[in-house]
Scaffold this active site. Structure first.
Site, short mmCIF file in Angstrom:
data_model
loop_
_atom_site.label_atom_id
_atom_site.label_comp_id
_atom_site.label_asym_id
_atom_site.label_seq_id
_atom_site.Cartn_x
_atom_site.Cartn_y
_atom_site.Cartn_z
N ARG A 238 -43.91 -110.49 -17.76
CA ARG A 238 -44.27 -111.65 -18.57
C ARG A 238 -45.18 -112.55 -17.74
NH1 ARG A 238 -42.72 -109.08 -22.27
NH2 ARG A 238 -41.09 -109.55 -23.80
N GLU A 267 -50.75 -116.17 -24.65
CA GLU A 267 -51.25 -114.95 -25.29
C GLU A 267 -51.60 -115.24 -26.74
OE1 GLU A 267 -48.48 -111.76 -24.62
OE2 GLU A 267 -48.67 -111.92 -22.45
N HIS A 286 -51.29 -107.03 -23.60
CA HIS A 286 -49.84 -106.86 -23.80
C HIS A 286 -49.53 -105.59 -24.61
CE1 HIS A 286 -45.84 -109.25 -23.87
NE2 HIS A 286 -45.61 -107.95 -23.84
P1 NAP Z 1 -33.94 -104.70 -17.08
O1 NAP Z 1 -33.46 -103.28 -17.12
O2 NAP Z 1 -33.03 -105.79 -17.51
O3 NAP Z 1 -34.47 -104.98 -15.61
C1 NAP Z 1 -34.75 -106.22 -15.10
C2 NAP Z 1 -34.44 -106.20 -13.62
O4 NAP Z 1 -34.84 -107.46 -13.07
C3 NAP Z 1 -32.94 -106.03 -13.32
O5 NAP Z 1 -32.78 -105.05 -12.32
C4 NAP Z 1 -32.53 -107.41 -12.83
O6 NAP Z 1 -31.54 -107.39 -11.83
C5 NAP Z 1 -33.81 -107.90 -12.20
N1 NAP Z 1 -33.83 -109.37 -12.08
C6 NAP Z 1 -33.50 -110.28 -13.00
N2 NAP Z 1 -33.66 -111.52 -12.52
C7 NAP Z 1 -34.08 -111.37 -11.25
C8 NAP Z 1 -34.41 -112.28 -10.22
N3 NAP Z 1 -34.33 -113.60 -10.41
N4 NAP Z 1 -34.80 -111.79 -9.02
C9 NAP Z 1 -34.86 -110.46 -8.81
N5 NAP Z 1 -34.56 -109.54 -9.75
C10 NAP Z 1 -34.18 -110.00 -10.95
O7 NAP Z 1 -35.25 -104.86 -17.98
P2 NAP Z 1 -36.38 -103.77 -18.30
O8 NAP Z 1 -36.05 -103.04 -19.54
O9 NAP Z 1 -36.69 -103.03 -17.06
O10 NAP Z 1 -37.59 -104.78 -18.65
C11 NAP Z 1 -38.07 -105.70 -17.69
C12 NAP Z 1 -39.01 -106.69 -18.33
O11 NAP Z 1 -40.23 -106.03 -18.67
C13 NAP Z 1 -38.56 -107.29 -19.66
O12 NAP Z 1 -37.71 -108.40 -19.46
C14 NAP Z 1 -39.85 -107.68 -20.34
O13 NAP Z 1 -40.16 -109.02 -20.02
C15 NAP Z 1 -40.87 -106.78 -19.68
N6 NAP Z 1 -41.47 -105.82 -20.62
C16 NAP Z 1 -42.79 -105.91 -20.89
C17 NAP Z 1 -43.39 -105.01 -21.74
C18 NAP Z 1 -44.86 -105.06 -22.04
O14 NAP Z 1 -45.26 -104.73 -23.14
N7 NAP Z 1 -45.70 -105.44 -21.10
C19 NAP Z 1 -42.63 -104.01 -22.36
C20 NAP Z 1 -41.27 -103.94 -22.06
C21 NAP Z 1 -40.70 -104.85 -21.19
P3 NAP Z 1 -29.96 -107.22 -12.10
O15 NAP Z 1 -29.72 -105.77 -11.90
O16 NAP Z 1 -29.34 -108.09 -11.09
O17 NAP Z 1 -29.72 -107.68 -13.52
#
Ligand code: NAP
Length: 320
Positions: A238, A267, A286
C-alpha cells in the site's frame, strides 16, 4: 422476504446470478468509475450486506448511515479502506479475500523487481521512440538479479510466495517481520534480519506488510539513508507505507538505484506527480492481483463470504 445487498461496482454476471439465489441485489452499473459517495450513503441505509472494493472509504460516517447492515465484504485482502473496529462495535462483520490472490500478486511483485532492475520501461520507450541506432556495450545496462540479496519486509502469504520465486532466481533471501517465522526460515532457507540491518544489507527490498498505523511511513527519509546506492525498492502493498516525498528525494539524488511501484498514496496518482518524471521508477496502476483467473476467484470469494455471514454460517475470512 429476501435480504438485500448493494454491490459498489459492476461485477461479472455469473457472480451476480449466484448471489441472486440468496439475496436481492442492487449494483452500481459502472465498471470503471467508483460509486459516488452520496449514492453509497443512500444505498447503504437499508441493505443487509455491502459488497465493496478498496475504492470505497467505509468509515464511521458511512457506517452510521446503515440501519440493517450485517456484513461488509471487501473484494481485496487489504482492508485499510474500512474502519473495522467501528464496524465491530456496531456488530457488523468485515470480510476479505486472502489466499486466492497470493501467487498472482507475488508474480507482479517479482515482475516489477525484474522490470526495475533491467530498466524495461525505459528500454521499451527508447525503442518505440526510434532512438535505437546500434548495439552498444553499456546501453540501458541494469542490475543483476542472480546472486544478489533480497530483503522482504512483511513475510506473510505474499512475502513467502515472493521468497519462493527469489529462490529460483538464485538470490540470497533475508527478511524482517513482526514475528519471526522459524518454520519458513528452515523451509526456504531465509535469514531473519533486524529492520535496520535489512535496510543496510539488501540489494532489493520488497514491502509486503499491511498498511496500518504501525506501518504508515515505515520507509521514510531515515530509512532511505540506511540503504545502499544500488538498492531497488519494490512496493506492491500500500502507498502509505513508503513516504512518497522521501522516496522522490532518494531516487532523484540517486541515494537508491530505483523503485518499482504498484501502489501510491493517492490512487490514481496524477500524471504530473513528480515521481512519474523520474526514469528510475517503474510504475503500474495497482494491478497486483489483476489476472483474469484471480479476479474471478476474488469476486467469488467475496460473494461467498457475504452470503455465509448473512446466513449465519461459518466464515473463515472475518477480520474484525
Ligand atoms: P499477510 O499474510 O497478512 O502478511 C502480512 C505480513 O506482514 C505478516 O507476516 C505480518 O506479520 C507482517 N506485518 C504486519 N505488521 C507488521 C509490522 N508492523 N512490521 C513488520 N511486519 C508486519 O498478508 P498478505 O496476504 O501477504 O498481503 C500483504 C499486503 O499486500 C496486504 O495487506 C495488501 O495491503 C497488499 N496487497 C496488495 C495487492 C496489490 O494489488 N498490489 C494485492 C494483494 C495484497 P505477523 O505474522 O506478525 O502477522
Amino acid at each position: 422476504m429476501k435480504q438485500r445487498i448493494y454491490i459498489t461496482r459492476k461485477i461479472s454476471n455469473e457472480i451476480v446470478e449466484w448471489l441472486k439465489q440468496f439475496v436481492d441485489v442492487k449494483m452500481w452499473m459502472e465498471e470503471e468509475t467508483p460509486v459516488p459517495r452520496a449514492i453509497l450513503q443512500k444505498e447503504i441505509r437499508e441493505v443487509d450486506g455491502l459488497y465493496c472494493l478498496l475504492t470505497e472509504q467505509v468509515d464511521r460516517e458511512l457506517i452510521n448511515q446503515a440501519n440493517n447492515l450485517k456484513v461488509i465484504s471487501n473484494m481485496a485482502v487489504g482492508y485499510n479502506n474500512i474502519d473495522i473496529e467501528y464496524a465491530a462495535k456496531k456488530g457488523i462483520a468485515v470480510t476479505n479475500t486472502p489466499g486466492v490472490l497470493t501467487e498472482t500478486t507475488a508474480d507482479l511483485t517479482f515482475s516489477l523487481l525484474m522490470a526495475t532492475a533491467r530498466r524495461l520501461g525505459e528500454a521499451e520507450q527508447f525503442l518505440r521512440e526510434g532512438k535505437w541506432t546500434t548495439w552498444s556495450p553499456m546501453l540501458l545496462t541494469g542490475q543483476d538479479i542472480y546472486g544478489t540479496t533480497l530483503g522482504i519486509i512483511g513475510l506473510g502469504r505474499i512475502g513467502e510466495a515472493v521468497a519462493r520465486r527469489a529462490k529460483g532466481f538464485g538470490m540470497k533471501i533475508i527478511y524482517y517481520n513482526r514475528n519471526r517465522k522459524p518454520n519458513v526460515e528452515r523451509e526456504l532457507n531465509l535469514t531473519y534480519y533486524p529492520f535496520e540491518e535489512l535496510l543496510k544489507t539488501a540489494d532489493y527490498i520488497c514491502i509486503l506488510t499491511p498498511f496500518t498505523d504501525e506501518t504508515k511511513n515505515l520507509i521514510d527519509e531515515r530509512e532511505f539513508k540506511l540503504m545502499k546506492p544500488n538498492t531497488i525498492l519494490i512496493n506492491t502493498s500500500r502507498g502509505g507505507i513508503v513516504n512518497e516525498e522521501a522516496l522522490y528525494k532518494a531516487l532523484s539524488k540517486n541515494q537508491i538505484w530505483g523503485a518499482g511501484l504498484d501502489v501510491f498514496d493517492e490512487e490514481p496518482i496524477s500524471a504530473d506527480h513528480p515521481l512519474l518524471s523520474l526514469k528510475n521508477v517503474v510504475v503500474t496502476p495497482h494491478i497486483g492481483s489483476a489476472s483474469i483467473q484471480t479476479r474471478m476467484r476474488m469476486a467469488k470469494l467475496a460473494a461467498e463470504n457475504l452470503i455465509s455471514v448473512l446466513q449465519k454460517k461459518q466464515c473463515s475470512f472475518i477480520v474484525n
